[in-house]
Write an enzyme that holds these catalytic residues in place. Structure first.
Site, PDB file in Angstrom:
ATOM      1  CG  ASN A 169      24.134  30.123  56.512  1.00 31.80           C
ATOM      2  OD1 ASN A 169      24.223  29.858  57.704  1.00 31.80           O
ATOM      3  ND2 ASN A 169      24.509  29.285  55.558  1.00 31.80           N
TER       4      ASN A 169
ATOM      5  CE  LYS B 284      41.026  39.402  40.775  1.00 29.28           C
ATOM      6  NZ  LYS B 284      42.454  39.742  40.770  1.00 29.28           N
TER       7      LYS B 284
ATOM      8  CG  HIS C   5      34.663  27.460  55.830  1.00 33.64           C
ATOM      9  ND1 HIS C   5      34.791  27.584  54.458  1.00 33.64           N
ATOM     10  CD2 HIS C   5      35.272  26.299  56.161  1.00 33.64           C
ATOM     11  CE1 HIS C   5      35.457  26.552  53.995  1.00 33.64           C
ATOM     12  NE2 HIS C   5      35.753  25.761  55.005  1.00 33.64           N
TER      13      HIS C   5
END
Ligand code: GRF
Length: 202
Positions: A14, A65, A111
């Site tokens: 991407n 995270k 996504h």
């Protein structure tokens, strides 16, 4: 012109689609840096091939995270390179309020499903095993939830009887590589506006 900082953990296809659009002159932007939480990620090698500044940022001690010292380092690097738009491109960590507050309404993600269906990991596999007939990809602004922010663009992909998780993911990626540059093009053109959680102007 957008100054895009890209965060990714994987192969970087991407990121490549964004860089290709910039180099082709179809996206009014510059990719100012590429950061990864994975030291040997393909996305860093791709950045090197295009002479884009790139860094590995050690995410320790967190497993899923981006917070604490790693988050501070990422924000510091993005600011140092003058990024005004952050594109998450296969970044496998949940970003927290520190990054979101440093770049309000300027953090985007891609996504591999038609959100709000199938948030979270391996969304193409979730769609295949659930049995839906259509899936796709979504480019959205990032908020504090998981894959829950305001949607900018979606592209659909049919699920075929003989699809495997590999063939389906590959076809979704073809659409991702169109959707991400297109969403950034709309942002660069100043076309996007908010109406609550709706994004208009697409
Ligand atoms: C893409 O399928 C993207 O939707 C998901 O992670 C994958 C990243 O692929 N978030 P790549 O590293 O851009 O090739």
């Amino acid at each position: 012109m957008l100054k895009i900082g890209i965060l990714g953990s994987g192969s970087g296809s991407n990121m490549q689609s964004i860089v290709d659009a910039v180099e082709a002159g179809t996206l009014d932007a510059r990719v100012v840096c590429v950061l990864s939480d994975v030291a040997d990620a393909g996305i860093l090698a791709r950045a090197a091939r295009h002479n884009i500044p790139h860094h590995y940022v050690d995410p320790a001690p967190f497993k899923t995270k981006l917070e604490g010292a790693a988050e501070e380092r990422v924000i510091g690097l993005l600011q140092e390179y003058g990024a005004d738009t952050i594109a998450l491109a296969g970044f496998m960590r949940v970003v927290k309020s520190g990054l979101l507050q440093a770049f309000p309404r300027r953090v985007l993600n891609i996504h591999p499903s038609l959100l709000p269906a199938f948030p979270g990991l391996a969304a193409w596999k979730q769609a295949l095993t659930y049995g839906v007939k259509v899936t796709g990809c979504t480019v959205h602004f990032v908020d504090e939830g998981i894959d829950s922010g305001p949607i900018i663009i979606q592209r659909s992909v049919p699920i075929l009887d003989d699809d495997t998780i590999e063939t389906l993911h590959a076809r979704i990626q073809v659409e991702e590589h169109k959707a991400y540059p297109e969403a950034l093009r709309l942002l660069a053109a100043g076309r996007l506006r908010f109406d609550g959680r709706r994004v208009l102007g697409t």
